[in-house]
Write an enzyme that holds these catalytic residues in place. Sequence first.
Site, short mmCIF file in Angstrom:
data_model
loop_
_atom_site.label_atom_id
_atom_site.label_comp_id
_atom_site.label_asym_id
_atom_site.label_seq_id
_atom_site.Cartn_x
_atom_site.Cartn_y
_atom_site.Cartn_z
N GLY A 78 -1.19 3.97 -0.66
CA GLY A 78 -0.96 2.30 -1.06
C GLY A 78 -0.35 2.25 -2.53
O GLY A 78 0.31 0.98 -2.63
N ASN A 154 -11.38 -4.16 -4.53
CA ASN A 154 -11.90 -2.54 -4.22
C ASN A 154 -13.12 -2.55 -4.89
O ASN A 154 -13.90 -1.77 -4.26
CB ASN A 154 -10.91 -1.79 -4.71
CG ASN A 154 -10.18 -2.01 -5.99
OD1 ASN A 154 -9.47 -3.17 -6.02
ND2 ASN A 154 -10.42 -1.13 -7.09
N GLN A 182 -7.55 -2.44 0.83
CA GLN A 182 -9.16 -2.51 1.01
C GLN A 182 -9.78 -3.28 2.32
O GLN A 182 -10.70 -2.90 3.02
CB GLN A 182 -9.95 -2.90 0.05
CG GLN A 182 -9.95 -1.95 -1.32
CD GLN A 182 -10.82 -0.75 -1.15
OE1 GLN A 182 -11.45 -0.34 0.05
NE2 GLN A 182 -10.30 0.26 -1.89
N SER A 202 -3.05 1.47 3.35
CA SER A 202 -3.30 3.05 2.97
C SER A 202 -4.30 3.48 3.98
O SER A 202 -5.35 3.16 4.13
CB SER A 202 -3.72 3.14 1.45
OG SER A 202 -4.06 4.61 1.44
N HIS A 204 -5.79 6.43 4.25
CA HIS A 204 -7.05 7.28 3.70
C HIS A 204 -8.11 6.43 3.79
O HIS A 204 -9.23 6.85 3.38
CB HIS A 204 -6.74 8.26 2.64
CG HIS A 204 -6.62 7.43 1.33
ND1 HIS A 204 -7.81 7.68 0.49
CD2 HIS A 204 -5.54 7.06 0.67
CE1 HIS A 204 -7.41 7.09 -0.56
NE2 HIS A 204 -6.11 6.63 -0.44
N THR A 240 11.72 12.85 4.77
CA THR A 240 11.19 13.38 6.21
C THR A 240 9.81 12.75 6.29
O THR A 240 8.96 12.95 5.32
CB THR A 240 11.18 14.86 6.50
OG1 THR A 240 12.68 15.12 6.31
CG2 THR A 240 10.75 15.01 7.84
N CYS A 327 -10.39 5.73 -9.18
CA CYS A 327 -9.19 6.34 -10.05
C CYS A 327 -9.57 6.07 -11.67
O CYS A 327 -8.66 6.58 -12.40
CB CYS A 327 -8.11 5.49 -9.78
SG CYS A 327 -8.05 4.20 -8.36
C1 PLP Z 1 -6.93 -2.31 -3.51
C2 PLP Z 1 -6.27 -1.04 -3.51
N1 PLP Z 1 -4.90 -0.84 -3.59
C3 PLP Z 1 -4.23 -0.02 -3.73
C4 PLP Z 1 -4.73 1.36 -3.82
C5 PLP Z 1 -3.96 2.59 -3.90
O1 PLP Z 1 -4.21 3.30 -2.58
P1 PLP Z 1 -3.60 4.90 -2.42
O2 PLP Z 1 -4.81 5.60 -2.99
O3 PLP Z 1 -3.23 5.02 -1.14
O4 PLP Z 1 -2.53 5.06 -3.44
C6 PLP Z 1 -6.25 1.51 -3.66
C7 PLP Z 1 -6.98 2.65 -3.76
O5 PLP Z 1 -8.03 2.59 -4.27
C8 PLP Z 1 -7.08 0.23 -3.73
O6 PLP Z 1 -8.33 -0.22 -3.58
#
Ligand code: PLP
Length: 390
Positions: A78, A154, A182, A202, A204, A240, A327
């Site tokens: 993401g 988030n 999210q 994203s 994951h 790739t 993060c």
């Molecule tokens: C709203 C939002 N955008 C972007 C991201 C970033 O995604 P990624 O962890 O895949 O880089 C996150 C991850 O917490 C998110 O919550």
Amino acid sequence: MCVMTRPMSSAVYFDHNATTPVHPEILAKVPEWLTSWGNPSSIHAFGRGPKSVLREARQKIADLAGVQPLELILTAGGSEANNLAFKGLTTKRKHFVVSAVEHPSVIKTALWLRAQGCRVDFVNVNREGQIDLAQLETLITEETALVSVMLANNETGHIFPIKKIAELAHAKGALMHCDAVQAVGKIEFNLRELGVDLASFSGHKFYALKGCGVLYARKGVTVDPLIHGGAQERGRRAGTENLLSVASFGYMCGKKSEIPQQAARTRELRDHMEKRILAEIAGSEVTGPRSERLPNTSSMCLAGVDGETLLMNLDVGGFGVSTGAACSSGNPEPSPTLLAMGLSREEAQSSLRLSLGWENTKEDVDRFVDELIKVVARLRSFEQKVGYGI
Ligand SMILES: Cc1ncc(COP(=O)(O)O)c(C=O)c1O
């Protein structure tokens, strides 16, 4: 509906907005996908298998979002998709409008563009998490290249009126980017109906393997690559492809029809959890309670309790929660999102983010609330003893 396995046997995981456990069906599919180890760009037989795995996954991701497969640019996650949306945009306009509660991968990219000489404005949100639409409208001008507002936050789970915001952007000829990271897998949405030009996902965050993100760029919107090299992704992102991860994300997107049922189930659990906490822990409060929210997310303030200390105590008891964006954990500063919503530093520092997932049960919720009651009482009595009060 599939029963999900737990990341650790008796531990309870309530941090699904940080990342999700891998869906058990994906674990079962991995050996099969691994047999497609060829390079999808190769034209010989070894490349044809992986190419069709990739094509099928891309189609499922596109179907989830109501768009065309060739409008998708596969990325590593993401954050890369958000960076690409801003930095890859080909436009003479030099003004960006961004909500104050975006993920750091949007905010910091916008600040980087500001350092390069672009003009960047941030739009306020209120205590409910709602964006100031009147301010947004005045900020967007004929100079605005891009407006970026997330579909769902988030930390609080607040859902933004993207269709309305896209209309305001388009009225001045600006493009609309939406960070939908999210929202994927938690609520249903259709990017075409929302009217956005660019959107980020994203894998994951939706029970897929890590390493797959997507930038949707509506047909007609040109995006220059950040990573130069081969012709993958129609020249918009070289390298790739991460086949295993992309296949897993595609597989989860194929579960689109399960989303409403899972959403209703997690909403019921989340509401039960909030009800118990509010009733049984004095000084507890939901952040932005009246706003439209993701069904799995709860952001709460627990007066007189330090969020980081609470998190560590809950961790010892086998409960995985968060105090803000994952993060930023380890960062003692209170969450910028909660501060932007008008919470005091003290309130933000006493916040807890609980994000539920498909594998959680009512028993998990009740065990968690029982533990939370004990930990909060212990921390508060300690704070009183050492003289801080609550
Ligand atoms: C709203 C939002 N955008 C972007 C991201 C970033 O995604 P990624 O962890 O895949 O880089 C996150 C991850 O917490 C998110 O919550």
